[in-house]
Write a protein that holds these residues in place. Structure first.
Motif, PDB file in Angstrom:
ATOM      1  N   ASN A  12      18.362  10.792 -28.145  1.00  0.00           N
ATOM      2  CA  ASN A  12      17.188   9.964 -27.945  1.00  0.00           C
ATOM      3  C   ASN A  12      16.815   9.210 -29.220  1.00  0.00           C
ATOM      4  O   ASN A  12      16.966   9.722 -30.322  1.00  0.00           O
ATOM      5  CB  ASN A  12      15.989  10.827 -27.524  1.00  0.00           C
ATOM      6  CG  ASN A  12      16.227  11.479 -26.184  1.00  0.00           C
ATOM      7  OD1 ASN A  12      16.164  10.836 -25.153  1.00  0.00           O
ATOM      8  ND2 ASN A  12      16.506  12.775 -26.212  1.00  0.00           N
ATOM      9  N   THR A  13      16.312   8.003 -29.040  1.00  0.00           N
ATOM     10  CA  THR A  13      15.803   7.232 -30.160  1.00  0.00           C
ATOM     11  C   THR A  13      14.673   6.351 -29.674  1.00  0.00           C
ATOM     12  O   THR A  13      14.625   5.990 -28.516  1.00  0.00           O
ATOM     13  CB  THR A  13      16.912   6.376 -30.805  1.00  0.00           C
ATOM     14  OG1 THR A  13      16.338   5.626 -31.866  1.00  0.00           O
ATOM     15  CG2 THR A  13      17.536   5.422 -29.801  1.00  0.00           C
ATOM     16  N   THR A  14      13.746   6.021 -30.544  1.00  0.00           N
ATOM     17  CA  THR A  14      12.630   5.145 -30.172  1.00  0.00           C
ATOM     18  C   THR A  14      12.487   4.010 -31.190  1.00  0.00           C
ATOM     19  O   THR A  14      11.406   3.538 -31.463  1.00  0.00           O
ATOM     20  CB  THR A  14      11.317   5.946 -30.106  1.00  0.00           C
ATOM     21  OG1 THR A  14      11.105   6.582 -31.381  1.00  0.00           O
ATOM     22  CG2 THR A  14      11.352   7.000 -29.023  1.00  0.00           C
ATOM     23  N   GLU A  15      13.597   3.563 -31.753  1.00  0.00           N
ATOM     24  CA  GLU A  15      13.557   2.579 -32.828  1.00  0.00           C
ATOM     25  C   GLU A  15      13.009   1.225 -32.388  1.00  0.00           C
ATOM     26  O   GLU A  15      12.254   0.596 -33.103  1.00  0.00           O
ATOM     27  CB  GLU A  15      14.959   2.400 -33.414  1.00  0.00           C
ATOM     28  CG  GLU A  15      15.450   3.617 -34.194  1.00  0.00           C
ATOM     29  CD  GLU A  15      16.826   3.397 -34.777  1.00  0.00           C
ATOM     30  OE1 GLU A  15      17.417   2.332 -34.515  1.00  0.00           O
ATOM     31  OE2 GLU A  15      17.307   4.281 -35.484  1.00  0.00           O
ATOM     32  N   ASN A  16      13.410   0.742 -31.211  1.00  0.00           N
ATOM     33  CA  ASN A  16      13.035  -0.583 -30.756  1.00  0.00           C
ATOM     34  C   ASN A  16      12.126  -0.498 -29.538  1.00  0.00           C
ATOM     35  O   ASN A  16      12.104   0.506 -28.830  1.00  0.00           O
ATOM     36  CB  ASN A  16      14.283  -1.394 -30.396  1.00  0.00           C
ATOM     37  CG  ASN A  16      15.213  -1.563 -31.579  1.00  0.00           C
ATOM     38  OD1 ASN A  16      14.760  -1.642 -32.708  1.00  0.00           O
ATOM     39  ND2 ASN A  16      16.499  -1.622 -31.312  1.00  0.00           N
ATOM     40  N   ILE A  17      11.392  -1.560 -29.284  1.00  0.00           N
ATOM     41  CA  ILE A  17      10.621  -1.666 -28.056  1.00  0.00           C
ATOM     42  C   ILE A  17      10.948  -2.998 -27.407  1.00  0.00           C
ATOM     43  O   ILE A  17      11.378  -3.954 -28.064  1.00  0.00           O
ATOM     44  CB  ILE A  17       9.101  -1.544 -28.290  1.00  0.00           C
ATOM     45  CG1 ILE A  17       8.604  -2.666 -29.212  1.00  0.00           C
ATOM     46  CG2 ILE A  17       8.740  -0.174 -28.841  1.00  0.00           C
ATOM     47  CD1 ILE A  17       7.098  -2.727 -29.315  1.00  0.00           C
ATOM     48  N   ALA A  18      10.756  -3.056 -26.094  1.00  0.00           N
ATOM     49  CA  ALA A  18      11.005  -4.292 -25.363  1.00  0.00           C
ATOM     50  C   ALA A  18       9.897  -5.303 -25.665  1.00  0.00           C
ATOM     51  O   ALA A  18       8.735  -4.941 -25.827  1.00  0.00           O
ATOM     52  CB  ALA A  18      11.083  -4.005 -23.870  1.00  0.00           C
ATOM     53  N   ILE A  19      10.259  -6.576 -25.715  1.00  0.00           N
ATOM     54  CA  ILE A  19       9.320  -7.654 -26.017  1.00  0.00           C
ATOM     55  C   ILE A  19       9.040  -8.438 -24.740  1.00  0.00           C
ATOM     56  O   ILE A  19       9.961  -8.936 -24.093  1.00  0.00           O
ATOM     57  CB  ILE A  19       9.904  -8.589 -27.087  1.00  0.00           C
ATOM     58  CG1 ILE A  19      10.162  -7.818 -28.388  1.00  0.00           C
ATOM     59  CG2 ILE A  19       8.971  -9.765 -27.347  1.00  0.00           C
ATOM     60  CD1 ILE A  19      10.946  -8.610 -29.412  1.00  0.00           C
ATOM     61  N   LYS A  20       7.760  -8.540 -24.390  1.00  0.00           N
ATOM     62  CA  LYS A  20       7.390  -9.320 -23.216  1.00  0.00           C
ATOM     63  C   LYS A  20       7.572 -10.798 -23.530  1.00  0.00           C
ATOM     64  O   LYS A  20       7.054 -11.305 -24.529  1.00  0.00           O
ATOM     65  CB  LYS A  20       5.948  -9.036 -22.815  1.00  0.00           C
ATOM     66  CG  LYS A  20       5.523  -9.702 -21.503  1.00  0.00           C
ATOM     67  CD  LYS A  20       4.025  -9.586 -21.266  1.00  0.00           C
ATOM     68  CE  LYS A  20       3.589  -8.146 -21.132  1.00  0.00           C
ATOM     69  NZ  LYS A  20       2.127  -8.056 -20.798  1.00  0.00           N
TER      70      LYS A  20
END
Length: 262
Positions: A12-20
């Motif tokens: 698991n990783t949470t480095e990036n997030i989606a951009i609206k």
């Protein structure tokens, strides 16, 4: 290809997030699938169950460019889109929330000739009497992708949200049995699937997450350790398509379009 079951723990990783990047046109009710339309930044999408049998062409700003009405089709429960290397679009009328549907359908569409719509009908080869009642939500599919002249379906396990089963079908019109070839304990209900342009990464979408696999030369799609990436606060994500080997465009039920890179 031998049927394989894998339970390898995820990384698991949470480095990036989606951009609206945009809001979808109001004509699209609960976008449930998205696919490239042959030009960069242009896509096809559709509404969820019991809406008009329309395919909508949109751009990355959320503009509605065209509406393709399929007069010879019915949107019983459209769930995902796939595209082959000739530009044909496959529309998965494969939703099966109550497990009552035994015969399901995929429409094969040439966007330049929508009146010449073809049909691929199928049943699941492993569906036996008594295994598709309300206690066994194994035969609901919201995820399809095309690869090497075949269609692949990934089921959404609605009983416990764990087991994703991968089936195979010909990409030509006709009536078939979908053959079970692999399964994996994804631990999330799968809502879309796609394979990267280079064929090296299989992506499964769930609510707010993507799950990545690396198909092997010996034929297994669920190869190696599953990698799960969190998208951030994106709502109920329902459709996703690769735009590059490490980039996705994603839609959600709330009517938004996102870009995600990994």
């Amino acid at each position: 290809m031998k049927l394989t079951t894998s339970t390898t723990n995820a990384t698991n990783t949470t480095e990036n997030i989606a951009i609206k990047i945009a809001a979808l046109p109001s004509e699209i009710k609960e976008s449930s699938g998205i696919e490239q339309a042959g030009k960069p930044g242009i896509y096809y999408t559709h509404s969820d169950a019991n809406n008009p049998a329309n395919i909508y062409k949109i751009d990355e700003k959320g503009n509605l460019l065209a509406t393709i009405t399929l007069n010879n089709a019915e949107n019983v429960d459209w769930e995902d889109l796939a595209r082959d290397n000739k530009g044909n679009i496959y529309i998965g009328d494969t939703g099966n929330n109550s497990n009552k549907r035994k015969v399901l359908k995929i429409y094969k569409l040439n966007p330049q000739d929508p009146d010449n719509l073809q049909e691929i009908t199928f049943e699941y080869a492993d569906r036996k009497n008594g295994t598709a009642d309300k206690a066994h939500y194994e035969f609901d599919c919201e995820a399809i992708f095309w690869h090497q002249n075949k269609l692949h379906l990934v089921t959404k396990d609605r009983e416990d949200g764990v087991q994703a089963k991968l089936y195979e079908l010909p990409d030509k019109p006709g009536t078939y049995e979908a053959k079970l070839i692999e399964q994996y304990e994804v631990n999330q209900p799968v809502t879309s699937a796609d394979i990267s342009p280079d064929g090296k990464t299989l992506m499964l979408l769930s609510k707010g997450k993507i799950h990545l696999f690396h198909p092997t030369a010996t034929g297994g799609f669920f190869g190696g350790k599953m990698q799960t990436l969190n998208l951030g606060k994106v709502g109920q994500t329902e459709g996703a398509v690769f735009t590059g080997n490490q980039e996705l465009i994603i839609t959600n039920e709330e009517g938004h379009l996102y870009r995600y890179s990994f």
